[in-house]
Design a protein around this motif. Structure first.
Motif, PDB file in Angstrom:
ATOM      1  N   GLY A  14      53.831  97.200  45.016  1.00  0.00           N
ATOM      2  CA  GLY A  14      52.461  97.034  44.531  1.00  0.00           C
ATOM      3  C   GLY A  14      52.312  96.300  43.223  1.00  0.00           C
ATOM      4  O   GLY A  14      51.194  96.025  42.784  1.00  0.00           O
ATOM      5  N   GLY A  15      53.428  95.975  42.564  1.00  0.00           N
ATOM      6  CA  GLY A  15      53.355  95.285  41.280  1.00  0.00           C
ATOM      7  C   GLY A  15      53.474  93.782  41.425  1.00  0.00           C
ATOM      8  O   GLY A  15      53.612  93.251  42.523  1.00  0.00           O
ATOM      9  N   THR A  16      53.418  93.091  40.291  1.00  0.00           N
ATOM     10  CA  THR A  16      53.549  91.634  40.253  1.00  0.00           C
ATOM     11  C   THR A  16      54.782  91.274  39.443  1.00  0.00           C
ATOM     12  O   THR A  16      54.838  91.562  38.237  1.00  0.00           O
ATOM     13  CB  THR A  16      52.318  90.980  39.608  1.00  0.00           C
ATOM     14  OG1 THR A  16      51.146  91.330  40.357  1.00  0.00           O
ATOM     15  CG2 THR A  16      52.464  89.462  39.567  1.00  0.00           C
ATOM     16  N   PRO A  17      55.807  90.672  40.074  1.00  0.00           N
ATOM     17  CA  PRO A  17      57.022  90.318  39.329  1.00  0.00           C
ATOM     18  C   PRO A  17      56.810  89.085  38.455  1.00  0.00           C
ATOM     19  O   PRO A  17      56.113  88.151  38.835  1.00  0.00           O
ATOM     20  CB  PRO A  17      58.031  90.028  40.438  1.00  0.00           C
ATOM     21  CG  PRO A  17      57.202  89.585  41.599  1.00  0.00           C
ATOM     22  CD  PRO A  17      55.903  90.341  41.498  1.00  0.00           C
ATOM     23  N   VAL A  18      57.415  89.112  37.277  1.00  0.00           N
ATOM     24  CA  VAL A  18      57.326  88.002  36.331  1.00  0.00           C
ATOM     25  C   VAL A  18      58.732  87.688  35.843  1.00  0.00           C
ATOM     26  O   VAL A  18      59.475  88.597  35.445  1.00  0.00           O
ATOM     27  CB  VAL A  18      56.429  88.351  35.127  1.00  0.00           C
ATOM     28  CG1 VAL A  18      56.363  87.175  34.154  1.00  0.00           C
ATOM     29  CG2 VAL A  18      55.034  88.743  35.585  1.00  0.00           C
ATOM     30  N   GLY A  19      59.111  86.419  35.876  1.00  0.00           N
ATOM     31  CA  GLY A  19      60.425  86.017  35.380  1.00  0.00           C
ATOM     32  C   GLY A  19      60.357  85.588  33.934  1.00  0.00           C
ATOM     33  O   GLY A  19      59.615  84.664  33.589  1.00  0.00           O
ATOM     34  N   ILE A  20      61.088  86.288  33.083  1.00  0.00           N
ATOM     35  CA  ILE A  20      61.149  85.949  31.650  1.00  0.00           C
ATOM     36  C   ILE A  20      62.599  86.066  31.212  1.00  0.00           C
ATOM     37  O   ILE A  20      63.269  87.064  31.511  1.00  0.00           O
ATOM     38  CB  ILE A  20      60.287  86.904  30.795  1.00  0.00           C
ATOM     39  CG1 ILE A  20      58.825  86.893  31.249  1.00  0.00           C
ATOM     40  CG2 ILE A  20      60.382  86.536  29.307  1.00  0.00           C
ATOM     41  CD1 ILE A  20      57.972  87.943  30.551  1.00  0.00           C
ATOM     42  N   ALA A  21      63.111  85.061  30.501  1.00  0.00           N
ATOM     43  CA  ALA A  21      64.470  85.131  29.976  1.00  0.00           C
ATOM     44  C   ALA A  21      64.575  86.305  29.011  1.00  0.00           C
ATOM     45  O   ALA A  21      63.614  86.628  28.291  1.00  0.00           O
ATOM     46  CB  ALA A  21      64.826  83.831  29.270  1.00  0.00           C
ATOM     47  N   LEU A  22      65.721  86.939  28.997  1.00  0.00           N
ATOM     48  CA  LEU A  22      65.904  88.158  28.215  1.00  0.00           C
ATOM     49  C   LEU A  22      65.453  88.043  26.749  1.00  0.00           C
ATOM     50  O   LEU A  22      64.775  88.949  26.245  1.00  0.00           O
ATOM     51  CB  LEU A  22      67.369  88.600  28.292  1.00  0.00           C
ATOM     52  CG  LEU A  22      67.706  89.956  27.667  1.00  0.00           C
ATOM     53  CD1 LEU A  22      66.898  91.080  28.310  1.00  0.00           C
ATOM     54  CD2 LEU A  22      69.200  90.233  27.797  1.00  0.00           C
ATOM     55  N   PRO A  23      65.793  86.948  26.044  1.00  0.00           N
ATOM     56  CA  PRO A  23      65.369  86.875  24.639  1.00  0.00           C
ATOM     57  C   PRO A  23      63.851  86.908  24.432  1.00  0.00           C
ATOM     58  O   PRO A  23      63.374  87.219  23.343  1.00  0.00           O
ATOM     59  CB  PRO A  23      65.954  85.539  24.163  1.00  0.00           C
ATOM     60  CG  PRO A  23      67.101  85.283  25.077  1.00  0.00           C
ATOM     61  CD  PRO A  23      66.652  85.809  26.402  1.00  0.00           C
ATOM     62  N   GLY A  24      63.080  86.566  25.488  1.00  0.00           N
ATOM     63  CA  GLY A  24      61.627  86.537  25.344  1.00  0.00           C
ATOM     64  C   GLY A  24      60.915  87.797  25.789  1.00  0.00           C
ATOM     65  O   GLY A  24      59.682  87.897  25.669  1.00  0.00           O
ATOM     66  N   VAL A  25      61.677  88.781  26.273  1.00  0.00           N
ATOM     67  CA  VAL A  25      61.052  89.966  26.858  1.00  0.00           C
ATOM     68  C   VAL A  25      60.365  90.835  25.794  1.00  0.00           C
ATOM     69  O   VAL A  25      59.249  91.329  26.001  1.00  0.00           O
ATOM     70  CB  VAL A  25      62.087  90.797  27.650  1.00  0.00           C
ATOM     71  CG1 VAL A  25      61.461  92.091  28.167  1.00  0.00           C
ATOM     72  CG2 VAL A  25      62.621  89.985  28.816  1.00  0.00           C
ATOM     73  N   TYR A  26      61.010  91.019  24.654  1.00  0.00           N
ATOM     74  CA  TYR A  26      60.436  91.864  23.599  1.00  0.00           C
ATOM     75  C   TYR A  26      59.045  91.357  23.212  1.00  0.00           C
ATOM     76  O   TYR A  26      58.067  92.123  23.158  1.00  0.00           O
ATOM     77  CB  TYR A  26      61.365  91.880  22.383  1.00  0.00           C
ATOM     78  CG  TYR A  26      60.906  92.791  21.251  1.00  0.00           C
ATOM     79  CD1 TYR A  26      61.509  94.019  21.037  1.00  0.00           C
ATOM     80  CD2 TYR A  26      59.874  92.408  20.383  1.00  0.00           C
ATOM     81  CE1 TYR A  26      61.105  94.853  19.992  1.00  0.00           C
ATOM     82  CE2 TYR A  26      59.458  93.225  19.355  1.00  0.00           C
ATOM     83  CZ  TYR A  26      60.075  94.444  19.157  1.00  0.00           C
ATOM     84  OH  TYR A  26      59.658  95.250  18.122  1.00  0.00           O
ATOM     85  N   GLU A  27      58.946  90.063  22.936  1.00  0.00           N
ATOM     86  CA  GLU A  27      57.669  89.484  22.515  1.00  0.00           C
ATOM     87  C   GLU A  27      56.622  89.583  23.624  1.00  0.00           C
ATOM     88  O   GLU A  27      55.443  89.860  23.356  1.00  0.00           O
ATOM     89  CB  GLU A  27      57.858  88.035  22.102  1.00  0.00           C
ATOM     90  CG  GLU A  27      56.590  87.399  21.536  1.00  0.00           C
ATOM     91  CD  GLU A  27      56.820  85.986  21.021  1.00  0.00           C
ATOM     92  OE1 GLU A  27      55.828  85.355  20.611  1.00  0.00           O
ATOM     93  OE2 GLU A  27      57.975  85.520  21.031  1.00  0.00           O
ATOM     94  N   ALA A  28      57.053  89.367  24.864  1.00  0.00           N
ATOM     95  CA  ALA A  28      56.111  89.441  25.981  1.00  0.00           C
ATOM     96  C   ALA A  28      55.525  90.844  26.110  1.00  0.00           C
ATOM     97  O   ALA A  28      54.327  91.007  26.376  1.00  0.00           O
ATOM     98  CB  ALA A  28      56.812  89.049  27.277  1.00  0.00           C
ATOM     99  N   LEU A  29      56.348  91.852  25.891  1.00  0.00           N
ATOM    100  CA  LEU A  29      55.859  93.238  25.922  1.00  0.00           C
ATOM    101  C   LEU A  29      54.954  93.523  24.723  1.00  0.00           C
ATOM    102  O   LEU A  29      53.900  94.144  24.863  1.00  0.00           O
ATOM    103  CB  LEU A  29      57.047  94.209  25.934  1.00  0.00           C
ATOM    104  CG  LEU A  29      57.790  94.342  27.266  1.00  0.00           C
ATOM    105  CD1 LEU A  29      59.160  94.993  27.040  1.00  0.00           C
ATOM    106  CD2 LEU A  29      56.977  95.183  28.246  1.00  0.00           C
TER     107      LEU A  29
END
Length: 337
Positions: A181-196
């Motif tokens: 039921g969710g939506t997958p998003v591809g983000i490189a590991l170094p960018g995950v903190y900022e995206a959250l």
């Protein structure tokens, strides 16, 4: 007698260059030099190989893509002979290690790296010679279990995932998120903190151990157990580099490769799970556990992803259904949850 002595001296002199032969291995990695991947694995591997070869193998370690390119370029760099070894993740090169990604299917895991890592090695060695053509597999080991880490509301049911954007690291786990039921998003590991932190995604699927060094508990509030899958970490050598070595140096590489080595790395990763989870508890994050009924529902819901993977493998010239049967059998043997 004197002739015999001279002959012996000549033979020693002739043999000396072979004994002194040196091999340089350029090892390229996307990971930070301070990461577990280097401090407990790649750097230690290099030291051990150099010591056991009496210095005849020189391993030059380049972390953090120091030789250039992106993480997605590592496999091409290996195949082109730009480097001799790489450390990568199957999902970084879409379509290249589809067979290996079967080990990352939802609920295909054992939950612990110490058991999933030898399962991965057995599956690859038994089934994926074609996928690994031109590659000497040093080790494929698993992370500890990867689970939902959310910024905001907890995920306790599939309904809780509706409308949620979740960072994923590969194709098939992304398909599992869609099924749930969710939506997958591809983000490189170094960018995950900022995206959250910026609310660009609502959560991520990632293993516990990596949350501590990346300080992900600063940007998450709730964590859902049990794990959904385990990521495969791949240490690969160019087959041509290995084949060019004399037999005694090949033996050094072999002694630091394979299933037992993968299991050893698995134990290291498992040792980091509890400390990372404890950080989440200490900062007041909520940790929830799916009910047995909900977990059974999730497992049933993601089953079509298995066939999706099997069909893809069939399109690549394998017997996809037989491959899936082998995957299920091997992971069950090692304790699939």
């Amino acid at each position: 007698m004197r002739k015999a002595a001279l002959l012996a001296t000549a033979l020693v002199a002739f043999a000396a260059p072979a004994m002194a032969q040196e091999v340089t291995i350029r090892l390229h990695s996307f990971s930070s030099p301070t990461s577990l991947d280097h401090t407990e694995h790649l750097d230690r591997w290099a030291e051990t190989v150099e010591a056991e070869s009496d210095g005849r193998i020189d391993v030059q370690v380049y972390p953090a893509m120091q030789l250039g390119g992106a993480a997605s370029d590592l496999v091409q760099q290996l195949e082109d002979g730009v480097v001799d070894m790489i450390w990568t993740v199957a999902g970084f090169t879409p379509g290249r290690f589809t067979g290996t990604q079967g080990l990352e299917l939802p609920f295909m895991h054992t939950g612990e790296s110490a058991t999933m890592s030898p399962a991965a090695m057995e599956f690859i060695e038994t089934n994926l010679a074609k996928e690994m053509e031109g590659i000497k597999v040093i080790a494929v080991h698993a992370t500890d279990g990867a689970l939902f880490h959310m910024a905001g509301d907890c995920v306790e049911t599939m309904a809780d995932l509706e409308g949620k954007q979740v960072r994923v690291s590969g194709k098939y786990i992304g398909e599992a998120v869609k099924a749930l039921g969710g939506t997958p998003v591809g983000i490189a590991l170094p960018g995950v903190y900022e995206a959250l932190a910026r609310g660009q995604v609502d959560g991520m699927l990632i293993n516990w151990a990596i949350t501590k060094p990346f300080k992900f508990t600063e940007v998450t509030d709730c964590h859902t157990e049990p794990p959904l899958y385990q990521t495969m970490l791949m240490t690969l050598m160019r087959q041509e580099t290995y084949d060019a070595m004399p037999d005694d140096l090949k033996a050094v590489i072999d002694a630091n490769s394979g299933s037992e080595y993968a299991k050893k790395m698995g134990v290291v990763w498992d040792s980091q799970t509890k400390p990372a989870r404890d950080v989440a508890v200490e900062v007041g994050d909520e940790i929830v556990t799916l009910s047995p009924e909900e977990l059974a529902k999730w497992k049933e819901t993601v089953k079509p992803v298995y066939q999706m993977w099997a069909d893809e493998m069939t399109s690549r010239g394998y017997d996809g259904d037989a491959l899936l049967a082998s995957l299920l059998e091997i992971t069950a043997k090692y304790g699939r949850q």
